[in-house]
Design a protein around this motif. Structure first.
Motif, PDB file in Angstrom:
ATOM      1  N   UNK A   1       0.792  -1.069  -0.007  1.00 34.28           N
ATOM      2  CA  UNK A   1      -0.181   0.004  -0.060  1.00 34.28           C
ATOM      3  C   UNK A   1       0.902   1.207   0.049  1.00 34.28           C
ATOM      4  N   UNK A   2       1.727   1.096   0.728  1.00 32.86           N
ATOM      5  CA  UNK A   2       2.686   2.372   0.747  1.00 32.86           C
ATOM      6  C   UNK A   2       3.392   2.580  -0.445  1.00 32.86           C
ATOM      7  N   UNK A   3       3.868   1.766  -1.230  1.00 37.87           N
ATOM      8  CA  UNK A   3       4.441   1.577  -2.582  1.00 37.87           C
ATOM      9  C   UNK A   3       3.444   2.114  -3.551  1.00 37.87           C
ATOM     10  N   UNK A   4       2.178   1.797  -3.716  1.00 42.39           N
ATOM     11  CA  UNK A   4       1.285   2.362  -4.413  1.00 42.39           C
ATOM     12  C   UNK A   4       0.916   3.588  -4.180  1.00 42.39           C
ATOM     13  N   UNK A  38     -10.585   8.596  -2.353  1.00 47.18           N
ATOM     14  CA  UNK A  38     -11.597   9.525  -2.921  1.00 47.18           C
ATOM     15  C   UNK A  38     -12.217  10.648  -1.827  1.00 47.18           C
ATOM     16  N   UNK A  39     -12.367  10.240  -0.802  1.00 48.70           N
ATOM     17  CA  UNK A  39     -12.701  11.045   0.292  1.00 48.70           C
ATOM     18  C   UNK A  39     -11.488  12.013   1.105  1.00 48.70           C
ATOM     19  N   UNK A  40     -10.422  11.728   0.551  1.00 48.95           N
ATOM     20  CA  UNK A  40      -9.110  12.526   1.263  1.00 48.95           C
ATOM     21  C   UNK A  40      -8.915  13.580   0.394  1.00 48.95           C
ATOM     22  N   UNK A  41      -8.735  14.702   0.961  1.00 50.33           N
ATOM     23  CA  UNK A  41      -8.761  16.156   0.205  1.00 50.33           C
ATOM     24  C   UNK A  41      -7.050  15.807  -0.411  1.00 50.33           C
ATOM     25  N   UNK A  42      -6.148  15.331   0.339  1.00 56.37           N
ATOM     26  CA  UNK A  42      -4.889  15.375  -0.256  1.00 56.37           C
ATOM     27  C   UNK A  42      -4.422  13.923  -0.963  1.00 56.37           C
ATOM     28  N   UNK A  43      -5.471  13.344  -1.078  1.00 57.18           N
ATOM     29  CA  UNK A  43      -5.320  11.935  -1.856  1.00 57.18           C
ATOM     30  C   UNK A  43      -4.476  10.695  -1.226  1.00 57.18           C
ATOM     31  N   UNK A  44      -4.304  11.083  -0.007  1.00 53.69           N
ATOM     32  CA  UNK A  44      -3.255  10.287   0.990  1.00 53.69           C
ATOM     33  C   UNK A  44      -4.496   9.272   1.736  1.00 53.69           C
ATOM     34  N   UNK A  45      -4.299   7.894   1.319  1.00 46.65           N
ATOM     35  CA  UNK A  45      -4.956   6.893   2.017  1.00 46.65           C
ATOM     36  C   UNK A  45      -3.809   6.150   2.910  1.00 46.65           C
ATOM     37  N   UNK A  46      -2.772   6.125   2.822  1.00 49.66           N
ATOM     38  CA  UNK A  46      -1.836   5.498   3.678  1.00 49.66           C
ATOM     39  C   UNK A  46      -0.684   6.687   4.160  1.00 49.66           C
ATOM     40  N   UNK A  47      -0.794   6.695   5.596  1.00 48.88           N
ATOM     41  CA  UNK A  47      -0.105   7.779   6.337  1.00 48.88           C
ATOM     42  C   UNK A  47       0.896   7.024   7.520  1.00 48.88           C
ATOM     43  N   UNK A  48       1.840   8.001   7.970  1.00 47.73           N
ATOM     44  CA  UNK A  48       2.554   7.633   9.079  1.00 47.73           C
ATOM     45  C   UNK A  48       2.205   8.365  10.192  1.00 47.73           C
ATOM     46  N   UNK A  78      -2.460   3.295   8.588  1.00 48.38           N
ATOM     47  CA  UNK A  78      -1.415   3.866   9.021  1.00 48.38           C
ATOM     48  C   UNK A  78      -0.039   2.830   8.623  1.00 48.38           C
ATOM     49  N   UNK A  79       0.779   3.344   8.163  1.00 54.35           N
ATOM     50  CA  UNK A  79       2.057   2.397   7.623  1.00 54.35           C
ATOM     51  C   UNK A  79       2.969   2.286   8.921  1.00 54.35           C
ATOM     52  N   UNK A  80       3.349   3.277   9.528  1.00 49.41           N
ATOM     53  CA  UNK A  80       4.425   3.143  10.506  1.00 49.41           C
ATOM     54  C   UNK A  80       4.430   4.649  11.502  1.00 49.41           C
ATOM     55  N   UNK A  81       5.127   4.594  12.545  1.00 48.10           N
ATOM     56  CA  UNK A  81       5.181   5.609  13.348  1.00 48.10           C
ATOM     57  C   UNK A  81       6.593   5.989  13.202  1.00 48.10           C
ATOM     58  N   UNK A  82       6.745   7.435  12.892  1.00 47.47           N
ATOM     59  CA  UNK A  82       7.810   8.063  12.642  1.00 47.47           C
ATOM     60  C   UNK A  82       8.560   8.212  14.065  1.00 47.47           C
ATOM     61  N   UNK A  83       9.951   7.915  13.875  1.00 49.08           N
ATOM     62  CA  UNK A  83      10.705   8.394  15.433  1.00 49.08           C
ATOM     63  C   UNK A  83      10.965   9.864  15.647  1.00 49.08           C
ATOM     64  N   UNK A  84      10.715  10.245  16.883  1.00 48.25           N
ATOM     65  CA  UNK A  84      10.887  11.814  16.905  1.00 48.25           C
ATOM     66  C   UNK A  84      12.255  12.114  17.393  1.00 48.25           C
ATOM     67  N   UNK A  85      13.083  12.940  16.726  1.00 46.62           N
ATOM     68  CA  UNK A  85      14.435  13.319  16.980  1.00 46.62           C
ATOM     69  C   UNK A  85      14.544  14.143  18.234  1.00 46.62           C
ATOM     70  N   UNK A  86      15.307  13.692  19.223  1.00 50.90           N
ATOM     71  CA  UNK A  86      15.424  14.666  20.336  1.00 50.90           C
ATOM     72  C   UNK A  86      16.937  15.454  20.297  1.00 50.90           C
ATOM     73  N   UNK A  87      16.864  16.426  20.084  1.00 52.55           N
ATOM     74  CA  UNK A  87      18.179  17.190  20.009  1.00 52.55           C
ATOM     75  C   UNK A  87      18.458  17.968  21.256  1.00 52.55           C
TER      76      UNK A  87
END
Length: 278
Positions: A14-17, A190-200, A237-246
């Protein structure tokens, strides 16, 4: 090495599509509203052509009516000539008065017919003006349409090679997705404004609708043992993005010593040394 789960493979497909579809969306954004503007102009031009045809049909009917009215005037004039000839052969005053009334009636009919002709001619002129104005507007819209089409064709020509390549890639990636999952994916898009069906998940929030995702759901998303969708917008949901702590490094700033303070410090050292010498 740990093998990816079947769910993880489906998510990856799904992510690749989604990646391909997002690139296609970007190409379509370049075209902007041009396709719709071209279609609108084509519809508008068709409307003007229909209107001109209608005006011309109405004008022809008025022309026929005016011709009928002019013929009626000629018929009335012929009758007047006939009645005037009959005046010569009248035998009494009653016949004379009767013929005179017929002549007056014909003259009245002629005046009425002439007024009708003038009214009809006025309508004909108005229809002709409408035809000319609409034709002028039609020609302007045709020029606008040609310009829009040329602009659109230029954009399409620039991007058609890349779009064709992406469409082939899309077909290939679709084969790795089950039909029911693909239908769900398309429905979400179709229902998403930005065309994103798969997100993190980004910063503990859905990458599509930005609503907070609970920690336990984030754990399920990371494990990829089941498909997890946003409970607010329905995106996958595809994954959870890691938050970088600086971490900010603390820097010690040296205290600036003034000339007077330096002299006082040296004097104190000298006095201390002198007292030790004693």
């Amino acid at each position: 090495m740990e093998q990816p789960t079947p769910v993880a493979k489906r998510i990856d497909a799904l992510v690749k599509l989604q990646e391909v579809d997002s690139k296609l969306d970007e190409l379509r954004k370049i075209k902007g509203d041009l396709p719709e503007e071209v279609q609108d102009l084509e519809d508008e031009i068709e409307g003007y052509q229909t209107r001109i045809t209608k005006f011309e049909t109405e004008k022809k009917s008025l022309d026929d009516l005016a011709a009928t009215q002019n013929n009626a005037i000629k018929d009335h004039q012929k009758l007047i000539v006939k009645y005037e000839e009959q005046h010569k052969d009248v035998r009494n005053d009653r016949e004379f008065q009767a013929i005179a009334r017929e002549i007056e009636n014909q003259q009245l009919d002629i005046r009425l017919a002439e007024k009708a002709v003038r009214d009809t001619q006025y309508k004909i002129e108005r229809k002709q003006k409408q035809v000319e104005e609409t034709t002028a507007t039609l020609e302007e819209r045709k020029k606008d349409l040609d310009n829009k089409k040329n602009e659109l064709e230029g954009i399409v020509k620039e991007s058609e090679e890349e779009e064709a390549k992406l469409m082939k890639e899309r077909e290939k990636r679709m084969k790795n997705i089950a039909d029911n999952l693909y239908l769900s994916y398309e429905r979400i898009r179709e229902n998403a404004r930005n065309g994103l069906a798969v997100v993190n998940v980004k910063r503990n929030a859905c990458g599509g609708c930005f609503n907070i995702v609970p920690p336990q759901r984030q754990v399920d998303i990371k494990e990829k043992k089941k498909l997890v969708v946003c409970e607010h917008c329905g995106r996958v949901f595809a994954d959870v993005e890691a938050v970088e702590v600086v971490e900010k490094k603390r820097t010690t700033r040296r205290k600036r010593v003034t000339k007077k303070e330096k002299e006082a410090e040296e004097k104190a050292k000298a006095e201390k040394a002198a007292s030790k010498g004693k």
